[in-house]
Design a protein around this motif. Structure first.
Motif, short mmCIF file in Angstrom:
data_model
loop_
_atom_site.label_atom_id
_atom_site.label_comp_id
_atom_site.label_asym_id
_atom_site.label_seq_id
_atom_site.Cartn_x
_atom_site.Cartn_y
_atom_site.Cartn_z
N PRO A 48 46.72 31.48 50.59
CA PRO A 48 48.18 31.55 50.49
C PRO A 48 48.91 30.89 51.67
O PRO A 48 49.92 30.21 51.47
CB PRO A 48 48.47 33.05 50.45
CG PRO A 48 47.20 33.67 49.96
CD PRO A 48 46.08 32.80 50.43
N ALA A 49 48.39 31.07 52.90
CA ALA A 49 49.08 30.49 54.07
C ALA A 49 49.03 28.96 54.04
O ALA A 49 50.05 28.29 54.22
CB ALA A 49 48.44 31.02 55.36
N ASP B 98 39.44 22.83 52.13
CA ASP B 98 38.86 24.17 52.04
C ASP B 98 37.36 24.04 51.88
O ASP B 98 36.87 23.10 51.25
CB ASP B 98 39.45 24.96 50.87
CG ASP B 98 39.32 26.46 51.10
OD1 ASP B 98 40.33 27.10 51.43
OD2 ASP B 98 38.19 26.99 50.96
N ARG B 99 36.64 25.01 52.45
CA ARG B 99 35.18 24.94 52.34
C ARG B 99 34.70 25.32 50.95
O ARG B 99 33.57 25.04 50.58
CB ARG B 99 34.53 25.84 53.39
CG ARG B 99 34.82 27.29 53.23
CD ARG B 99 34.19 28.14 54.31
NE ARG B 99 34.69 29.50 54.20
CZ ARG B 99 34.53 30.42 55.11
NH1 ARG B 99 33.90 30.15 56.21
NH2 ARG B 99 35.01 31.62 54.94
N ARG C 43 38.38 30.04 43.49
CA ARG C 43 37.40 30.76 44.29
C ARG C 43 37.91 32.19 44.54
O ARG C 43 39.10 32.47 44.52
CB ARG C 43 37.12 30.04 45.61
CG ARG C 43 38.34 29.87 46.54
CD ARG C 43 38.34 30.89 47.64
NE ARG C 43 39.48 30.84 48.54
CZ ARG C 43 40.62 31.48 48.33
NH1 ARG C 43 40.83 32.19 47.23
NH2 ARG C 43 41.60 31.43 49.20
N GLY D 65 42.77 43.44 47.89
CA GLY D 65 43.18 44.44 46.91
C GLY D 65 43.92 43.78 45.76
O GLY D 65 44.21 44.40 44.74
N GLY E 205 46.98 42.99 45.58
CA GLY E 205 48.35 43.48 45.39
C GLY E 205 49.37 42.45 45.85
O GLY E 205 49.38 42.05 47.02
N ARG F 135 42.63 37.39 43.07
CA ARG F 135 42.83 36.20 43.91
C ARG F 135 42.17 34.95 43.33
O ARG F 135 42.62 33.83 43.61
CB ARG F 135 42.30 36.49 45.32
CG ARG F 135 43.06 37.60 46.04
CD ARG F 135 44.42 37.12 46.49
NE ARG F 135 44.36 36.04 47.43
CZ ARG F 135 44.21 36.18 48.74
NH1 ARG F 135 44.14 37.37 49.26
NH2 ARG F 135 44.17 35.12 49.53
N VAL G 297 35.41 23.00 57.70
CA VAL G 297 35.94 22.46 58.96
C VAL G 297 35.08 23.06 60.07
O VAL G 297 34.81 24.27 60.07
CB VAL G 297 37.42 22.89 59.13
CG1 VAL G 297 37.94 22.48 60.49
CG2 VAL G 297 38.27 22.29 58.01
N ASP H 100 46.20 34.83 58.18
CA ASP H 100 45.17 35.65 58.84
C ASP H 100 44.59 34.97 60.08
O ASP H 100 44.10 35.64 60.98
CB ASP H 100 44.02 35.97 57.87
CG ASP H 100 44.37 37.14 56.95
OD1 ASP H 100 45.53 37.60 56.97
OD2 ASP H 100 43.47 37.59 56.20
N GLU I 145 48.92 44.83 53.92
CA GLU I 145 49.45 43.68 53.18
C GLU I 145 49.37 42.42 54.06
O GLU I 145 49.77 42.46 55.22
CB GLU I 145 50.91 43.93 52.77
CG GLU I 145 51.48 42.81 51.93
CD GLU I 145 52.99 42.93 51.68
OE1 GLU I 145 53.65 43.79 52.30
OE2 GLU I 145 53.49 42.15 50.85
N GLY I 146 48.84 41.34 53.50
CA GLY I 146 48.73 40.11 54.31
C GLY I 146 49.26 38.89 53.60
O GLY I 146 49.56 37.88 54.24
N ILE I 147 49.38 38.97 52.26
CA ILE I 147 49.76 37.77 51.51
C ILE I 147 51.20 37.37 51.83
O ILE I 147 51.50 36.19 52.01
CB ILE I 147 49.53 38.00 50.00
CG1 ILE I 147 48.04 38.17 49.75
CG2 ILE I 147 50.08 36.82 49.18
CD1 ILE I 147 47.66 38.64 48.37
#
Ligand SMILES: Cc1cc2nc3c(=O)[nH]c(=O)nc-3n(C[C@H](O)[C@H](O)[C@H](O)COP(=O)(O)OP(=O)(O)OC[C@H]3O[C@@H](n4cnc5c(N)ncnc54)[C@H](O)[C@@H]3O)c2cc1C
Length: 391
Positions: free
Chosen positions: A12-13, A32-33, A38, A43, A45, A102, A125, A288, A299-301
């Motif tokens: 998302p970031a 992206d690796r 993927r 969670g 949410g 996700r 990377v 993250d 919550e991180g998204i």
């Protein structure tokens, strides 16, 4: 081929930064690796603040068409087994709350970035390239050979185990993941319709477990535990998961196929009140990789999307000003302080008052149940995008 910006990590970031830059006419390389779609341990949410940002990124229709499972409330269990139920209602229709696996959610963002013109590469990377203090590009591993890719600015969006973060910050100043989580999916599971469930368990305290419904008969389940605490006991993460699923509040709801699917573990770092440096000469960290996960809710998204958007906006300005120095990119750091860290500090205060000991949490949940209406009023003073209903 030349790029304005190289983005390491397409979660998302990274995709929010890519979309923001592409909308401003910038040339973006997104690496992206893993190839998409993927999975990512989560969670799943998508809270109302995150869905408002998705609308800002132009993804409202895609999210609507994906038919993710909507949430209208939460059941929270205290360590001694008491529970409190909340119904929530968006303040504005764009503030939707849903559960989006996700595997599907991140792919929608990734494909959107591609449609807007992001060049994509699937490769790990392995580090950054520097001239003096300035980051000039990154190194990737392609067909077992190291390749160097150059651009004016690099964005480290490679998540909780970020290689870019580790290349930029000396070992002595690095924050290490302090929590480990396990996540699985249950099919034929009796959910509480449109409600998430959060379990404060003494064995995991101050972390907890969750059941988030992904559909009318399925759920994402998991828990987090401090790594130090995990290492001081004898059970494996899988055994702890089975222990959680045999809890009487859950066992009777598991259908004919009792085996959880797609079990995966993941380390993570919750944001702390101390600020980590996110702007460097020629590089920034987002999501993250910048440790922006909310320490109270997990919550991180939302913060991943928001930091990606702010980074994209600042970097586009930096490119226009032909100034990729840390001094210019500190504008990103300042906006992170104002727009993200303020909320994180409030979450830390809330966590320190409600989740200090299992006993305090037991009492808090008991009081919330008894005084639902004043509690809802208090929460509504803090909540910016959804309303707690006392009944
Ligand atoms: C158990 C758990 C439950 C959670 N539940 C929720 C929730 O319900 N709601 C919520 O909002 N947040 C939740 N979070 C937090 C959320 O998952 C993260 O905050 C969010 O994914 C951060 O997005 P990101 O883009 O920064 O990183 P990520 O989503 O981790 O994306 C990073 C990307 O970088 C790639 N990458 C990594 N290393 C490299 C490399 N060396 N080279 C190239 N690519 C690389 C990865 O493949 C990945 O695609 C949860 C987290 C955990 C651990």
């Amino acid at each position: 081929m030349s790029y304005d910006v190289i983005i390491a990590g397409a979660g998302p970031a990274g995709t929010a930064a890519a979309i923001t830059l592409l909308n401003r006419g910038r040339k973006v390389l997104l690496i992206d690796r893993q190839s998409f779609p993927r999975d990512k341990v989560c969670g799943d949410g998508i809270l109302p603040g995150a869905s408002a940002l998705l609308a800002r990124l132009g993804l409202e229709d895609q999210m609507q068409s994906a038919n993710f499972y909507p949430i209208h409330g939460a059941r929270i269990y205290s360590p001694n087994g008491n529970k409190v139920d909340w119904f929530v209602r968006p303040i504005n229709p764009i503030h939707k709350f849903y559960i989006a696996p996700r595997h599907k959610f991140d792919n929608l963002l990734y494909q959107h970035a591609k449609q807007l013109g992001a060049i994509t590469i699937t490769a790990p990377v392995t580090g950054v390239i520097r001239t003096g203090r300035t980051i000039r590009g990154i190194k990737i591993l392609k067909n077992n050979r190291e390749e160097k890719l150059i651009a004016p600015i690099v964005i480290g969006a490679d998540g909780a185990t970020s290689v870019i973060y580790r290349s930029l910050v000396t070992q002595q100043h690095r924050i290490k993941p302090e929590v480990i989580a396990i996540r699985a999916y249950l099919k034929n599971f009796k959910i509480i319709p449109n409600h998430i469930e959060a379990f404060a368990l003494k064995s995991l305290f101050p972390n907890g477990a969750w059941i988030f419904p992904t559909g009318p008969n399925s759920a994402n389940v998991g828990f987090g535990i401090d790594i130090a605490r995990y290492q001081s006991q004898n059970l494996s993460m899988k055994e702890l998961l089975h222990q959680f699923l045999s809890d009487s509040r859950i066992k009777s709801r598991i259908g004919l196929d009792p085996n959880p699917k797609d079990i995966k573990t993941w380390p993570y770092t919750l944001s702390t009140s101390q600020s980590i440096q996110v702007a460097y000469d020629g590089a920034v960290l987002v999501g993250d990789a910048a440790a922006l996960m909310d320490p109270f809710t997990g919550e991180g998204i939302k913060n991943a999307l928001l930091s990606g958007i702010i980074a994209g906006e600042t970097i586009s300005d930096a490119l226009s000003a032909h100034d990729i120095s840390k001094a210019f990119l500190t504008k990103y750091e300042q906006r992170c302080e104002q727009e993200i860290k303020t909320t994180i500090r409030r979450s830390i205060k809330l966590k320190n008052s409600l989740v200090l000991t299992p006993q305090i949490l037991n009492t808090s949940i008991k009081l919330m149940n008894r005084f639902k209406s004043p509690t809802a009023k208090l929460f509504n003073r803090l909540s910016t995008n959804f309303e707690f209903l006392s009944q």
